[in-house]
Design a protein around this motif. Sequence first.
Motif, mmCIF file in Angstrom:
data_model
loop_
_atom_site.group_PDB
_atom_site.id
_atom_site.type_symbol
_atom_site.label_atom_id
_atom_site.label_comp_id
_atom_site.label_asym_id
_atom_site.label_seq_id
_atom_site.Cartn_x
_atom_site.Cartn_y
_atom_site.Cartn_z
ATOM 1 N N ALA A 13 0.831 -1.206 0.000
ATOM 2 C CA ALA A 13 0.000 0.000 0.000
ATOM 3 C C ALA A 13 0.863 1.252 0.000
ATOM 4 O O ALA A 13 0.622 2.191 -0.777
ATOM 5 N N ALA A 14 1.882 1.276 0.833
ATOM 6 C CA ALA A 14 2.773 2.441 0.900
ATOM 7 C C ALA A 14 3.508 2.647 -0.418
ATOM 8 O O ALA A 14 3.611 3.785 -0.914
ATOM 9 N N GLU A 15 3.986 1.581 -1.010
ATOM 10 C CA GLU A 15 4.723 1.684 -2.279
ATOM 11 C C GLU A 15 3.810 2.126 -3.418
ATOM 12 O O GLU A 15 4.215 2.938 -4.257
ATOM 13 N N LEU A 16 2.597 1.614 -3.462
ATOM 14 C CA LEU A 16 1.664 2.035 -4.510
ATOM 15 C C LEU A 16 1.274 3.501 -4.345
ATOM 16 O O LEU A 16 1.183 4.234 -5.335
ATOM 17 N N LEU A 17 1.057 3.939 -3.115
ATOM 18 C CA LEU A 17 0.699 5.340 -2.892
ATOM 19 C C LEU A 17 1.801 6.287 -3.357
ATOM 20 O O LEU A 17 1.514 7.383 -3.851
ATOM 21 N N LYS A 18 3.055 5.884 -3.229
ATOM 22 C CA LYS A 18 4.171 6.712 -3.708
ATOM 23 C C LYS A 18 4.094 6.916 -5.220
ATOM 24 O O LYS A 18 4.574 7.922 -5.734
ATOM 25 N N ARG A 19 3.518 5.964 -5.925
ATOM 26 C CA ARG A 19 3.483 5.986 -7.398
ATOM 27 C C ARG A 19 2.127 6.392 -7.963
ATOM 28 O O ARG A 19 1.965 6.477 -9.176
ATOM 29 N N ALA A 20 1.157 6.599 -7.101
ATOM 30 C CA ALA A 20 -0.217 6.859 -7.550
ATOM 31 C C ALA A 20 -0.349 8.232 -8.200
ATOM 32 O O ALA A 20 0.219 9.212 -7.727
#
Length: 184
Positions: A41-48
Amino acid sequence: MFYEIDIAGLKRKLPLCKVSDDLYIGAFVMFGDVEITVHAAAELLKRAPEYDYIIAPEAKSIPLLYEMARQSGAERYFLARKGPKAYMSGVFEVNVKSITTMAVQKLVIDKADAEFIKGKRMLILDDVISTGESLHATEELVRQAGGIVAGKMAVLAEGDAADRDDIIVLQKLPLFNADGSIKA
């Protein structure tokens, strides 16, 4: 047979599961794995990309959907359900056939959710994208509700989905032969 994968710095061993005589997939199941859910979740939010709300198809992406909403401070997120529930009215529905389900299913949202989605930038989320059918069905629900697809994301993409440039993913997952070797 297992396939070891690195998902943004976390290693997991995925069991290989038979889909047909000549096709096996690495089974990625987030249910119960709090560490991978929080980390992904944290990694995806960085790229969203910029978005107003997140939506995901039921069911395996639910923990990820919740965790991304929690980490981002969102007050609401949306779930495309596999069928209408008694509390739903004015249902929007789309048929979908997933590689892991084997039968045609429906994805639905109701009028109450559609009112929130209308005119909003929606981030579509899934745990694994294979054929893209669940993703496509969720996109169609967003459009029927009057929403705007801001982006599409998944933890993993396999098969032809791994080569798509319209989906943000943390890692590609190969497909496998019956002997566990990676398909060429």
